[in-house]
Write a protein that holds these residues in place. Sequence first.
Motif: not given
Length: 246
Positions: A177-178, A170-171, A36, A173-175
């Motif tokens: 996904t990324d 959110k962090t 990341h 979930q986004q990590t």
Amino acid sequence: MDAFLKGITVSLKLMLFTLLFTAAGIILYVFCAAFHPSVTPQSLLNASSDNVEEQIIVIDPGHGGEDGGAVGVNGALEKELNLAIAENVAHMLKYSGFHVILTREEDIMLTDGKPGKKKQADLRERLRIAQQSEQNILVSIHMNKFPDQRVHGLQVYYSKNQPFSEELAKTVQQTVTDTIENDNRRPVKEATSSIYILHNAKIPAILIECGFLSNQGDLARLQDENYQKQLSCAISAALINCLTAK
């Protein structure tokens, strides 16, 4: 040539997974930073700062003992997968300098409650452990299940009682996904009263549904040790990045 390079990349990742559990914490810094880009080596090294040393992350592997949780389409038990991923996350965070508590480290319920009330007593005990200090942060690890077997993907729930809970959710979930679930479009969700531990938490708290045991693809990945390590690293990187940025 592209296939050859892809094969090398996969081999290198697997090698790093192995090193992660046998080498010093610096492996985690390098690996998570590669996973990341927003997780910089400097931000991870800041995990030794005073505020992080005071921070306690409580990792809660859901279910246990006679409470097996959700059952996969092949008979896999949620309680076992929860513990495997929770232990990975705990190891990674410890390597990064955080103080970590696991609510359970074996296949047990956290209660000696009366028959019929054990589940409620178990949840109350998990919450008690999590809230022993106002500095604590709670991360509960679970698996999902749904009648429609097409439904898949990780999803994070957060407690509405502390604003920082939503940022953590959110962090994470986004990590994820990324890094490992590029097709995941699930939003984070505010927990309702149906999620006892988040509804009653007075500290920042999130619950990670790591995937659907009712979906063949999710289940196969979640039972794979290499994927468990990928997912654990993504979760750990997200938590480290979020907490060191406070």
